[in-house]
Design a protein around this motif. Structure first.
Motif, PDB file in Angstrom:
ATOM      1  N   ILE A  59       0.611  -1.355   0.099  1.00 29.13           N
ATOM      2  CA  ILE A  59      -0.420  -0.147  -0.043  1.00 29.13           C
ATOM      3  C   ILE A  59       0.892   1.138  -0.244  1.00 29.13           C
ATOM      4  CG2 ILE A  59      -1.910   1.152   0.906  1.00 29.13           C
ATOM      5  CD1 ILE A  59      -3.302  -1.588   1.891  1.00 29.13           C
ATOM      6  N   GLY A  60       1.773   1.091   0.834  1.00 32.87           N
ATOM      7  CA  GLY A  60       2.814   2.487   0.731  1.00 32.87           C
ATOM      8  C   GLY A  60       2.608   3.493   1.531  1.00 32.87           C
ATOM      9  N   ASP A  61       3.373   4.210   2.720  1.00 33.63           N
ATOM     10  CA  ASP A  61       3.523   4.860   3.579  1.00 33.63           C
ATOM     11  C   ASP A  61       2.783   6.038   2.983  1.00 33.63           C
ATOM     12  OD1 ASP A  61       5.074   3.551   5.543  1.00 33.63           O
ATOM     13  OD2 ASP A  61       6.970   5.003   4.006  1.00 33.63           O
ATOM     14  N   ASP A  62       1.793   6.720   2.182  1.00 36.45           N
ATOM     15  CA  ASP A  62       1.467   7.487   1.753  1.00 36.45           C
ATOM     16  C   ASP A  62       0.073   6.828   1.112  1.00 36.45           C
ATOM     17  OD1 ASP A  62       1.581   5.835  -1.013  1.00 36.45           O
ATOM     18  OD2 ASP A  62       1.881   7.486  -2.005  1.00 36.45           O
ATOM     19  N   PHE A  63       0.016   6.200   1.400  1.00 36.59           N
ATOM     20  CA  PHE A  63      -1.934   5.523   1.944  1.00 36.59           C
ATOM     21  C   PHE A  63      -2.810   6.836   1.923  1.00 36.59           C
ATOM     22  CE2 PHE A  63      -0.977   5.152   6.299  1.00 36.59           C
ATOM     23  CZ  PHE A  63      -2.308   5.746   7.103  1.00 36.59           C
ATOM     24  N   GLU A  64      -2.675   7.943   2.694  1.00 33.91           N
ATOM     25  CA  GLU A  64      -3.712   8.727   2.786  1.00 33.91           C
ATOM     26  C   GLU A  64      -3.811   9.918   1.420  1.00 33.91           C
ATOM     27  OE1 GLU A  64      -3.031  11.015   7.358  1.00 33.91           O
ATOM     28  OE2 GLU A  64      -1.052  10.307   5.565  1.00 33.91           O
ATOM     29  N   ASN A  65      -3.195   9.521   0.976  1.00 33.10           N
ATOM     30  CA  ASN A  65      -3.208  10.626  -0.768  1.00 33.10           C
ATOM     31  C   ASN A  65      -3.726   9.884  -1.256  1.00 33.10           C
ATOM     32  OD1 ASN A  65      -2.036  12.960   0.459  1.00 33.10           O
ATOM     33  ND2 ASN A  65       0.381  11.614  -0.333  1.00 33.10           N
ATOM     34  N   LEU A  70      -8.549   2.716  -2.564  1.00 40.10           N
ATOM     35  CA  LEU A  70      -8.190   1.673  -2.030  1.00 40.10           C
ATOM     36  C   LEU A  70      -9.592   1.036  -1.855  1.00 40.10           C
ATOM     37  CD1 LEU A  70      -6.647   3.387   1.378  1.00 40.10           C
ATOM     38  CD2 LEU A  70      -5.285   1.586  -1.163  1.00 40.10           C
ATOM     39  N   SER A  71      -8.685  -0.662  -2.315  1.00 34.79           N
ATOM     40  CA  SER A  71     -10.493  -1.370  -1.594  1.00 34.79           C
ATOM     41  C   SER A  71     -10.349  -1.648  -0.599  1.00 34.79           C
ATOM     42  CB  SER A  71      -9.111  -3.361  -2.295  1.00 34.79           C
ATOM     43  OG  SER A  71      -8.786  -3.465  -1.412  1.00 34.79           O
ATOM     44  N   PHE A  72     -11.656  -2.343  -0.200  1.00 41.08           N
ATOM     45  CA  PHE A  72     -12.760  -2.847   1.314  1.00 41.08           C
ATOM     46  C   PHE A  72     -10.994  -3.279   2.101  1.00 41.08           C
ATOM     47  CE2 PHE A  72     -13.795  -5.079   5.286  1.00 41.08           C
ATOM     48  CZ  PHE A  72     -14.999  -3.697   5.326  1.00 41.08           C
ATOM     49  N   ILE A  78      -5.030  -1.130   6.871  1.00 44.50           N
ATOM     50  CA  ILE A  78      -4.720   0.031   7.311  1.00 44.50           C
ATOM     51  C   ILE A  78      -5.457   0.610   8.417  1.00 44.50           C
ATOM     52  CG2 ILE A  78      -4.428   2.778   6.893  1.00 44.50           C
ATOM     53  CD1 ILE A  78      -4.781   1.775   3.644  1.00 44.50           C
ATOM     54  N   LEU A  79      -6.938   0.765   8.494  1.00 43.42           N
ATOM     55  CA  LEU A  79      -7.453   0.342   9.905  1.00 43.42           C
ATOM     56  C   LEU A  79      -6.382  -0.268  10.927  1.00 43.42           C
ATOM     57  CD1 LEU A  79      -9.574   1.732  11.972  1.00 43.42           C
ATOM     58  CD2 LEU A  79     -10.852   0.077  10.588  1.00 43.42           C
ATOM     59  N   THR A  80      -6.174  -1.186  10.768  1.00 41.69           N
ATOM     60  CA  THR A  80      -5.199  -2.765  11.394  1.00 41.69           C
ATOM     61  C   THR A  80      -4.499  -1.760  12.253  1.00 41.69           C
ATOM     62  OG1 THR A  80      -6.498  -4.907  10.731  1.00 41.69           O
ATOM     63  CG2 THR A  80      -3.856  -4.571  11.687  1.00 41.69           C
ATOM     64  N   SER A 101      -8.203  11.528   8.534  1.00 42.79           N
ATOM     65  CA  SER A 101      -7.479  10.545   7.349  1.00 42.79           C
ATOM     66  C   SER A 101      -8.386   9.356   8.132  1.00 42.79           C
ATOM     67  CB  SER A 101      -5.978   9.529   7.925  1.00 42.79           C
ATOM     68  OG  SER A 101      -5.201  10.773   7.282  1.00 42.79           O
ATOM     69  N   VAL A 102      -8.560   8.652   9.244  1.00 41.62           N
ATOM     70  CA  VAL A 102      -9.737   7.879  10.071  1.00 41.62           C
ATOM     71  C   VAL A 102     -11.145   8.061   8.961  1.00 41.62           C
ATOM     72  CG1 VAL A 102     -10.435   6.363  11.941  1.00 41.62           C
ATOM     73  CG2 VAL A 102      -8.325   7.632  11.822  1.00 41.62           C
ATOM     74  N   TYR A 103     -11.629   9.845   9.545  1.00 44.11           N
ATOM     75  CA  TYR A 103     -12.812   9.556   8.949  1.00 44.11           C
ATOM     76  C   TYR A 103     -13.100   9.091   6.797  1.00 44.11           C
ATOM     77  CZ  TYR A 103     -16.860  12.236   7.280  1.00 44.11           C
ATOM     78  OH  TYR A 103     -18.569  11.958   6.446  1.00 44.11           O
TER      79      TYR A 103
END
Length: 113
Positions: A59-65, A70-72, A78-80, A101-103
């Motif tokens: 996924i990478g460190d830049d997942f917020e971007n 993203l898939s489910f 990421i939530l984990t 980010s969580v939202y």
């Protein structure tokens, strides 16, 4: 849990995270209703991603971007990561809650469910 029940739980938690109000420990770890709700969501969707560390490499460190792509399963990973990271870096979950980010992740999970 049925898909409809998971969706209802997901929406409820998502709404709590839109403008989150939460308590933290002295070290900065999130405690209380939001934290408990996120753990309950993880339980409802089958538990923690046991290989989250390996999956995060893909996924990478830049997942917020790239949350909107993203898939489910990637959102679950990421939530984990967010919840497990709180153990090693108290305050990290609070940061993800505060910056939205969580939202955004929960919105995407709902879209892809």
């Amino acid at each position: 849990m049925t898909k409809a029940e998971v969706r209802k739980l997901l929406i409820n938690i998502r709404d709590k995270c839109k403008n989150p109000k939460f308590k933290t420990t002295f070290e900065g770890a999130v405690i209380g209703e939001i934290s408990d709700s996120l753990y309950n969501l993880i339980k409802a969707i089958g538990g923690f991603d046991q290989d989250y560390f390996e999956h995060m490499k893909n996924i990478g460190d830049d997942f917020e971007n790239k949350i909107n792509t993203l898939s489910f399963q990637e959102c679950h990973t990421i939530l984990t990561y967010m919840l497990r990271s709180e153990h090693w870096s108290p305050g990290l979950l609070a940061e993800y809650l505060e910056n939205g980010s969580v939202y955004a992740l929960l919105v995407r999970m709902n879209e892809t469910l």
